[in-house]
Design an enzyme around this catalytic site. Sequence first.
Site, short mmCIF file in Angstrom:
data_model
loop_
_atom_site.label_atom_id
_atom_site.label_comp_id
_atom_site.label_asym_id
_atom_site.label_seq_id
_atom_site.Cartn_x
_atom_site.Cartn_y
_atom_site.Cartn_z
N GLY A 24 0.72 -1.09 0.08
CA GLY A 24 0.00 0.08 -0.18
C GLY A 24 0.52 1.09 -0.10
N GLY A 121 8.54 5.05 12.18
CA GLY A 121 7.69 6.40 12.42
C GLY A 121 6.57 6.41 13.69
N SER A 187 -5.99 -21.03 9.13
CA SER A 187 -6.28 -19.96 8.17
C SER A 187 -5.34 -20.32 6.70
CB SER A 187 -5.42 -18.94 8.74
OG SER A 187 -4.20 -19.06 8.86
N GLY A 275 -4.01 -15.75 12.73
CA GLY A 275 -4.42 -14.63 12.42
C GLY A 275 -3.37 -13.55 12.67
N ARG A 276 -3.66 -12.24 12.30
CA ARG A 276 -2.69 -11.18 12.37
C ARG A 276 -3.16 -9.94 13.05
NH1 ARG A 276 1.30 -12.54 8.75
NH2 ARG A 276 2.14 -10.07 8.60
N HIS A 450 -10.41 -23.97 -26.18
CA HIS A 450 -10.13 -25.46 -26.09
C HIS A 450 -8.78 -25.66 -26.77
CE1 HIS A 450 -11.71 -29.12 -25.43
NE2 HIS A 450 -11.05 -29.56 -26.37
C1 LIG Z 1 0.69 -15.31 4.86
C2 LIG Z 1 -0.11 -14.31 4.07
C3 LIG Z 1 -0.94 -14.66 3.06
C4 LIG Z 1 -1.43 -13.74 2.29
N1 LIG Z 1 -1.99 -14.16 1.10
C5 LIG Z 1 -2.63 -13.16 0.43
C6 LIG Z 1 -3.21 -13.44 -1.10
O1 LIG Z 1 -2.77 -14.58 -1.61
N2 LIG Z 1 -3.31 -12.53 -1.81
C7 LIG Z 1 -3.30 -11.04 -1.57
O2 LIG Z 1 -3.55 -10.32 -2.54
N3 LIG Z 1 -3.06 -10.73 -0.21
C8 LIG Z 1 -2.60 -11.69 0.52
N4 LIG Z 1 -1.99 -11.60 1.81
C9 LIG Z 1 -1.98 -9.91 2.37
C10 LIG Z 1 -1.39 -9.08 1.82
O3 LIG Z 1 0.02 -9.64 2.16
C11 LIG Z 1 -1.54 -7.76 2.62
O4 LIG Z 1 -3.01 -7.42 2.44
C12 LIG Z 1 -0.83 -6.65 2.32
O5 LIG Z 1 0.46 -6.74 2.69
C13 LIG Z 1 -1.30 -5.49 2.84
O6 LIG Z 1 -0.29 -4.40 2.53
P1 LIG Z 1 0.19 -3.39 3.53
O7 LIG Z 1 0.89 -2.38 2.52
O8 LIG Z 1 -1.29 -2.80 4.20
O9 LIG Z 1 0.82 -4.01 4.73
P2 LIG Z 1 2.44 -4.69 4.72
O10 LIG Z 1 2.64 -5.22 3.35
O11 LIG Z 1 2.43 -5.54 5.84
O12 LIG Z 1 3.54 -3.38 4.75
C14 LIG Z 1 3.41 -2.71 6.12
C15 LIG Z 1 4.76 -2.06 6.33
O13 LIG Z 1 4.87 -1.02 7.12
C16 LIG Z 1 6.10 -1.23 8.00
N5 LIG Z 1 5.84 -0.50 9.38
C17 LIG Z 1 5.02 -1.01 10.32
N6 LIG Z 1 4.89 -0.10 11.34
C18 LIG Z 1 5.82 1.03 10.87
C19 LIG Z 1 6.33 2.22 11.55
N7 LIG Z 1 6.03 2.51 12.83
N8 LIG Z 1 7.11 2.91 10.81
C20 LIG Z 1 7.64 2.63 9.70
N9 LIG Z 1 7.27 1.51 9.15
C21 LIG Z 1 6.36 0.50 9.68
C22 LIG Z 1 6.21 -2.67 8.20
O14 LIG Z 1 7.53 -2.91 8.60
C23 LIG Z 1 6.10 -3.15 6.74
O15 LIG Z 1 7.09 -2.87 5.88
C24 LIG Z 1 -1.39 -12.35 2.50
C25 LIG Z 1 -0.85 -12.12 3.90
C26 LIG Z 1 -0.16 -12.92 4.45
C27 LIG Z 1 0.67 -12.58 5.83
#
Ligand SMILES: Cc1cc2nc3c(=O)[nH]c(=O)nc-3n(C[C@H](O)[C@H](O)[C@H](O)COP(=O)(O)OP(=O)(O)OC[C@H]3O[C@@H](n4cnc5c(N)ncnc54)[C@H](O)[C@@H]3O)c2cc1C
Length: 489
Positions: A24, A121, A187, A275-276, A450
């Site tokens: 994201g 941060g 999960s 879970g997470r 096909h």
């Molecule tokens: C095992 C597993 C299987 C999954 N399967 C799928 C799938 O099949 N298909 C799919 O589309 N999605 C899947 N997902 C979900 C997907 O990975 C998440 O939805 C996605 O990573 C969310 O992105 P994000 O940017 O919100 O968070 P993240 O990718 O987790 O990134 C968050 C970042 O913020 C950083 N951070 C945290 N706190 C701070 C701070 N205070 N200061 C600076 N940086 C910080 C973290 O270190 C990390 O780098 C899966 C997730 C997991 C764990």
Amino acid sequence: MDPPTGPSLGLYDYDLLVIGGGSGGLAVAKVSSLLILLCKLGGSSFNMDSIRKFLQQATLLGKAVQDSQKYGWRFRHEVKLVMSHGWSDLVQAVQEQLKSASLELMRELKSCGVFYLRARGEIVAPHTVEVNVNGRKRHLTAETLVVATGDRPQYLDIPGDREYCLTSEDLLSLPHPPARTLVVCGSAEGLECAGFLFSLGLQVTVMLLADLLQGFDLKMAEKIENYMFVGGVDFLHHCSLSKVQRHTQTHRDSNAMFLLKTQHHFRLCVLLAVGRKACTSDIGLECVRVQCSQDTGRIVVNERDQTSVDHIYAIGSVQHGRPSTTGLSVHAGKLLTLERTTVCDYTIVPTVVLTPLEYAACGLSEERANLTFGEDSIEVYHSYYWPLEWTLPARNKNSCYVKVICHIPDHRVVGLHVMGPNAGDILQGFVTAMKCGLTKHQLDATVGIHPGAAQSSFLHHQKAQKLEETLTGRGLEDPKTQQNQKTSL
Ligand SMILES: Cc1cc2nc3c(=O)[nH]c(=O)nc-3n(C[C@H](O)[C@H](O)[C@H](O)COP(=O)(O)OP(=O)(O)OC[C@H]3O[C@@H](n4cnc5c(N)ncnc54)[C@H](O)[C@@H]3O)c2cc1C
């Protein structure tokens, strides 16, 4: 690239500052030159999604080698094909690939003109984020803040779980494959790990504290369990873990002993997939009164991904009550920066579970469709199919499966579920069709390619009940039923 340190021209140092560099946060960053704060480059999406894909590929290649003899391949110097898996070779290759992808990402950020800091941060005032760079505290100000800090694996908070249990994120840090593994909870990530370990010939048991694949279609989840169970994965239902302790005779960190409520003892590696937890508790949200859900700890946002504080947005898995996928985080991130006039559509979101037989879903589960529209307004079609490439090695007939859920009044397709090889890729095009309001009639009128799995899966479905009758009539039954019958004999 370091942020500029000179005097700021406007009221704030930056227009936009993102906390978190996962899928994201990076999507926001790449389309606008801004400051991004990263704890770990890439986040769970960047690292875990790649790792999951590599592990699944390791599984599929093992199967393909087994099948290859039916396709005429012969292996020199061996009378009989003896397969073994080199865990450390896989771990090394994956780590190297992640390192080079991370360098590539850094280059890309530079070329997009993105400033980034590798620092944690914390919001300390409405427009101010505090970071610690090389032991020095620094305050950065921005007009708009985006929180994209993601989530991390949760623990059970029972004695020994943090000391002795692994999570899916630790699996590839093991120097050796675990001898036996107990995967706690069904999960998606738990089942994926179970499928991978089992495919390497390792013993795996999945312990279910609640339903398998919660939130997904129940019958699809059952079919995945069937497939894995027939393959040899054990499932323990209605069990819970109460304590984990290290076994005194072993020197391997991956080995632990777990104690079931029933007092049975097993010596094995325990992998938690329960879970997470959102990374929202220690980033200063309360000091600026950003509202979080009391139940989930995730951030409450409106349809524009705006939090309860106007200039602070939240995207990705920190959001409360929204689906969490990498694709969605990237999409929402891009929309947030490009055009704040278009809101991200959080319905019709596809997802994939990389179990030995891949499962992809988009839209509603059958249970959710019944609740939303009422049972009488829902019609379910389904089909079993046998991919052509599986026929030669005579692999698992009647295990690939598709379900189409339709809303009767307007014949709209409201849920699509597919379980089979490359299910995610098969589903992708149909997701666009669903976004355009795909109806059952349009699906029926679609010409198939096909020979291909997509046409044999989606375009030859029948009403659910009819097919069950047809299968029973032909003596084709659910594999687990067959297995159970064998066991009872
Ligand atoms: C095992 C597993 C299987 C999954 N399967 C799928 C799938 O099949 N298909 C799919 O589309 N999605 C899947 N997902 C979900 C997907 O990975 C998440 O939805 C996605 O990573 C969310 O992105 P994000 O940017 O919100 O968070 P993240 O990718 O987790 O990134 C968050 C970042 O913020 C950083 N951070 C945290 N706190 C701070 C701070 N205070 N200061 C600076 N940086 C910080 C973290 O270190 C990390 O780098 C899966 C997730 C997991 C764990």
